[in-house]
Design an enzyme around this catalytic site. Structure first.
Site, short mmCIF file in Angstrom:
data_model
loop_
_atom_site.label_atom_id
_atom_site.label_comp_id
_atom_site.label_asym_id
_atom_site.label_seq_id
_atom_site.Cartn_x
_atom_site.Cartn_y
_atom_site.Cartn_z
N GLU A 1 -7.55 -7.64 4.98
CA GLU A 1 -7.85 -6.40 4.27
C GLU A 1 -8.51 -6.79 2.98
O GLU A 1 -7.94 -7.54 2.20
CB GLU A 1 -6.55 -5.67 3.92
N ASP B 1 -1.34 1.42 -6.53
CA ASP B 1 -1.04 0.00 -6.66
C ASP B 1 -0.12 -0.32 -7.82
O ASP B 1 -0.21 0.29 -8.89
CB ASP B 1 -2.35 -0.79 -6.81
N TYR C 1 -1.00 2.27 9.46
CA TYR C 1 -0.43 1.45 8.38
C TYR C 1 0.81 2.21 7.88
O TYR C 1 0.69 3.27 7.29
CB TYR C 1 -1.47 1.31 7.27
#
Lengths: 398, 265
Positions: free
Chosen positions: B49, B60, B174
Site C-alpha cells: 500500500e 492517521d 479492509y
C-alpha cells in the site's frame, strides 16, 4: 421557492456531502436522525428557546447605528447585536442547541475544536451549564495567542488539549478533534462550531444560528415596515453569516454579502479568503471552496481575526456563491482594524475583529447607496478578546 | 482478474494469508520508496500500500502524520507517485494499492487520475474519506479502468452498512480493527474474531485487517481469522528511525521477512 437544501446526502448543489471515514459514518447518520427528530419536537424547541432567552439573553437588539450612518452619509445601517449574547458572540446559539441534542442522545461527554477560543468557550460554558465532561482541541500556536480564552475554558471545567501537529492552528485542531472523535465516537458528541464538517453539521449549525436572521426579519419589519436591502456578515467557516442570511434566502430583494478575510492582502497569499481566492476541494468532511496548492495540499489561512483563520468555508456558502444568491468580498487586516476603531468611536461599541470585517465593508458600501436604503450588519461578537492585538498594533503595551 | 484478486486466489490455494505493507511515498525519498517496494517484493510481501501524503490526514495517528509531513516537505506529489509506480512495474509484478485522501485525487482530476493510474500499473485504490455515499464520482472512472476500489469496514459498521459497502467493493475489504486512527490502539483479538465472523457471513471478498498491528506475533494472531494483515505504522516508524542509515532497506527487508514468517504459521 427553491427546494430545501441540503438533499438527503447532505449536498448543497455540488457542495457539502459526507466525506468522512467509515468509522464516523454511522455516528453521523445517528446524529442526523436524532437531529431530524428533535427539530420537530416541540419540547426540544421549547427547551432551546428557554435557554436562548433566559440564559443567553436573547433576543438581541437590532440597533440603528445613527451616528455611524450619519458619518458615512449613505444607507441606514442597523447592527444585529449578537455581541450581547452570553459569552460575547453568536457561538452560544449553536452550542446550546448541540449540547441539548447531545443530552437528548444520552451522550455525557462533549468535545469541540477551537481557533481563537470563542467556540471553545461557548462549548465549555454549556458543558458547565449541563454538567457534562468537555474536551477542547486547540492548536498550540492559538493557545499561546489566546491565553485568556484558554483560562476561561479551564475555569469552566474543560480539558484543553494542545494540538502540536501541523502549524498548531484551527485547521490542525479540527484534524485532531476528528481523530479523537473517531476513537471515542460511541460515547462522545462532537460539537462543531461552524457550518462546516460532514453532513449533518452544516445544516444543523445553520439551523441553530438561523435565530439571528429570524429575529432580524421580525425586528426590521417592526422598525421599518419592510425588509432590508443588504445584509452584510463576515465569513470564516460561515456560521454567523449563514444564520443571518438563510431566513432571507427566498426574498429576492434582499442582497447578501459575505465578507472574507483578505489578511495581509489576497496578492500576498497570506489570507483566509476561500471563496474569493480559493478553489473547489474536499476538506474536513465536505466539498467546498478551500485554500490549496496546485496538487491539492491544503494551505494555511491567515487573518488578524483568529475566528476567520480557516482555509475552508461552509458548503452552503459555496453554493450561494455558485448560484449567485450571495456575493463574497474580502477585507484586509488594516481595513478591519480601522473599522473596529471607527465604530468604537462613533457608537461606543467595540466589535470583534471578525465582525469588524463586515463593518469595514459596510463603510465602503453605505456611502454609495441612497439614504433610504437599509443595510443590516451582523455584529457577531464583541471585541474585548482582541484588545491585545489592537493595542499591539497601535503601539500600546497593556 | 487483476493482480490483487489473483494474489488472494494463489494464497488461498496454498492455504496462506496475505501480508500487506504500507509505506508513505516519498519518506524519506521517492528513490528509497522505490527501493523499499522492490525489497518488500523480494521479502515475500503480497501487496504494498503506497500512502499518498496529504496535508490533513485525519484518519492517521502521529507516526503516519509525521511521515506525510516529511514526504510533503520533500515535494512528493500524486503525479510523482504514479511515475514511481510505473518504474516499479518495469521490474515487479507486486500488487500495488494507493492509500490516501480524496483531495489530491480530486484536484488531479478523477478521470485523468484513473487513466494514468492504470497506465502506471496501480491495481487498487483506497480513499479513506470516500464512503460509499460519495464514492461514485471517482469509482465511475476507476471501475472503467479496472482498478479495484478497496473499501473500509470498521467496528462501527452494522450489518446493513457491511452489506452496502461490500456490494460495491472490489479487490478486498479492509477491516479497520480498532475505533481509532492508524498506529495508536492495539486490536482486541476476540473482537477481531467476532467481527470477522460477521463480515464473512455477508461478503465473499477477501478481508484484510489493519490499524494497530505492529509485531509479527500480533500479525500472526490476527491472520488466523483474516485473509490478510496490514502493517503500516510499525514499518513507517522503522523507516523514520533508520532513514539516514545505509542499511535502511535491509532493515525493512528483515522486518518484512519476520512478519511473513509468522504469517505462515
Amino acid at each position: 421557492m427553491q427546494q430545501a437544501l441540503p438533499d438527503k446526502n447532505g449536498h448543497f448543489g455540488i457542495f457539502g456531502g459526507r466525506y468522512a471515514s467509515e468509522t464516523l459514518i454511522p455516528a453521523l447518520i445517528d446524529l442526523e436522525n436524532a437531529y431530524n427528530e428533535a427539530k420537530y419536537d416541540q419540547a426540544f424547541k421549547d427547551e432551546l428557546s428557554f435557554y436562548l432567552h433566559e440564559y443567553s439573553g436573547r433576543e438581541t437588539p437590532l440597533y440603528f447605528a445613527k451616528r455611524f450612518t450619519e458619518e458615512l452619509g449613505g444607507a441606514k445601517i442597523y447592527l444585529k447585536r449578537e455581541d450581547l449574547n452570553h459569552t460575547g458572540a453568536h457561538k452560544i446559539n449553536n452550542t446550546l442547541g448541540q449540547a441539548l441534542l447531545a443530552r437528548r442522545m444520552g451522550k455525557e461527554r462533549i468535545m469541540a475544536e477551537t481557533g481563537a477560543g470563542q467556540h471553545g468557550v461557548a462549548t465549555a460554558t454549556v458543558a458547565a451549564l449541563f454538567g457534562m465532561e468537555c474536551q477542547i482541541f486547540m492548536g498550540e500556536e492559538d493557545i499561546r495567542r489566546q491565553s485568556q480564552n484558554v483560562f476561561r475554558m479551564k475555569i469552566l471545567g474543560a480539558d484543553v488539549v494542545p494540538v502540536i501537529s501541523g502549524t498548531g492552528t484551527l485547521k490542525d485542531a479540527m484534524n485532531e478533534a476528528m481523530r479523537y472523535w473517531v476513537s471515542r465516537v460511541r460515547d462522545t458528541f462532537y460539537v462543531i462550531g461552524s457550518t462546516a464538517g460532514p453532513h449533518p453539521y452544516p445544516m444543523m449549525v445553520r439551523d441553530f444560528q438561523c435565530v439571528i436572521g429570524e429575529e432580524t426579519k421580525r425586528q426590521i419589519m417592526e422598525k421599518e415596515g419592510r425588509l432590508p436591502d443588504v445584509l452584510i456578515a463576515c465569513v470564516g467557516g460561515g456560521s454567523n453569516s449563514m444564520g443571518l442570511f438563510y431566513p432571507f434566502k427566498d426574498d429576492p430583494g434582499v442582497e447578501m454579502i459575505g465578507v472574507e478575510a483578505a489578511g495581509k492582502g489576497i496578492e500576498t497569499g497570506m489570507h483566509a479568503a476561500s471563496i474569493s481566492a480559493g478553489n473547489i476541494g474536499v476538506l474536513h468532511g465536505n466539498k467546498t471552496y478551500i485554500l490549496q496548492d496546485a496538487v491539492g495540499q491544503v494551505k494555511d489561512a491567515f487573518s488578524i481575526a483568529a475566528g476567520l483563520d480557516y482555509p475552508g468555508v461552509g458548503p452552503e456558502h459555496s453554493h450561494f456563491h455558485e448560484t449567485g444568491r450571495a456575493e463574497y468580498v474580502a477585507i484586509d487586516d488594516e481595513e478591519a482594524v480601522n473599522a473596529l476603531i471607527f465604530l468604537t468611536e462613533c457608537e461606543g461599541i467595540i466589535p470583534a475583529m471578525e465582525s469588524a470585517h463586515a463593518i469595514a465593508y459596510a463603510m465602503k458600501l453605505a456611502p454609495t447607496l441612497a439614504r433610504d436604503k437599509i443595510i443590516v450588519v451582523n455584529l457577531s461578537g464583541r471585541g474585548d478578546k482582541d484588545m491585545g492585538i489592537i493595542s499591539e498594533r497601535m503601539g500600546f503595551s497593556l | 482478474m487483476g493482480r490483487i484478486g489473483k494474489r488472494f486466489d494463489d494464497l488461498k490455494k496454498r492455504g496462506e494469508k496475505a501480508l500487506i505493507i504500507y509505506l508513505t511515498a516519498g519518506d524519506p525519498s521517492l528513490e528509497k520508496t522505490y527501493e523499499m517496494i522492490l525489497c518488500l517484493d523480494r521479502a515475500g510481501v503480497d501487496i504494498v500500500e503506497i500512502g499518498v501524503p496529504f496535508s490533513d490526514p485525519t484518519a492517521d495517528g502521529p507516526i503516519i502524520q509525521a511521515a506525510s509531513q516529511r514526504a510533503l516537505k520533500g515535494g512528493t506529489s500524486l503525479l510523482d507517485i504514479l511515475n514511481l509506480i510505473e518504474e516499479v512495474r518495469k521490474v515487479s509484478e507486486i500488487p500495488i494499492v494507493l492509500f490516501g485522501y480524496y483531495n489530491p485525487v480530486f484536484i488531479y482530476g478523477n478521470e485523468k487520475f484513473a487513466k494514468r493510474a492504470r497506465e502506471a500499473g496501480v491495481d487498487g485504490i483506497l480513499v479513506v474519506d470516500l464512503p460509499p455515499e460519495e464514492s461514485d464520482e471517482l469509482r465511475r472512472h476507476t471501475d472503467a479502468e479496472g482498478i479495484d476500489f478497496i473499501s473500509l469496514i470498521t467496528p462501527t459498521s452494522d450489518d446493513g452498512r457491511i452489506k452496502k459497502i461490500s456490494e460495491r467493493a472490489s479487490g478486498f475489504i479492509y477491516y479497520v480493527s480498532v475505533t481509532g486512527v492508524t498506529g495508536t490502539k492495539k486490536p482486541e483479538i476476540a473482537d477481531v474474531r467476532k467481527d470477522m465472523g460477521k463480515i464473512k457471513k455477508i461478503t465473499s471478498l477477501p478481508v484484510s485487517v489493519g490499524f494497530g498491528i505492529s509485531t509479527p506475533e500480533q500479525a500472526g494472531e490476527v491472520a488466523q481469522y483474516a485473509d490478510g494483515v496490514v502493517v503500516g505504522s510499525a514499518i513507517v516508524r522503522l523507516i523514520e528511525e533508520n532513514s539516514k542509515k545505509n542499511n535502511l532497506v535491509e532493515k525493512v527487508f528483515s522486518f518484512a521477512r519476520e512478519l511473513k514468517n509468522f504469517h505462515f504459521k
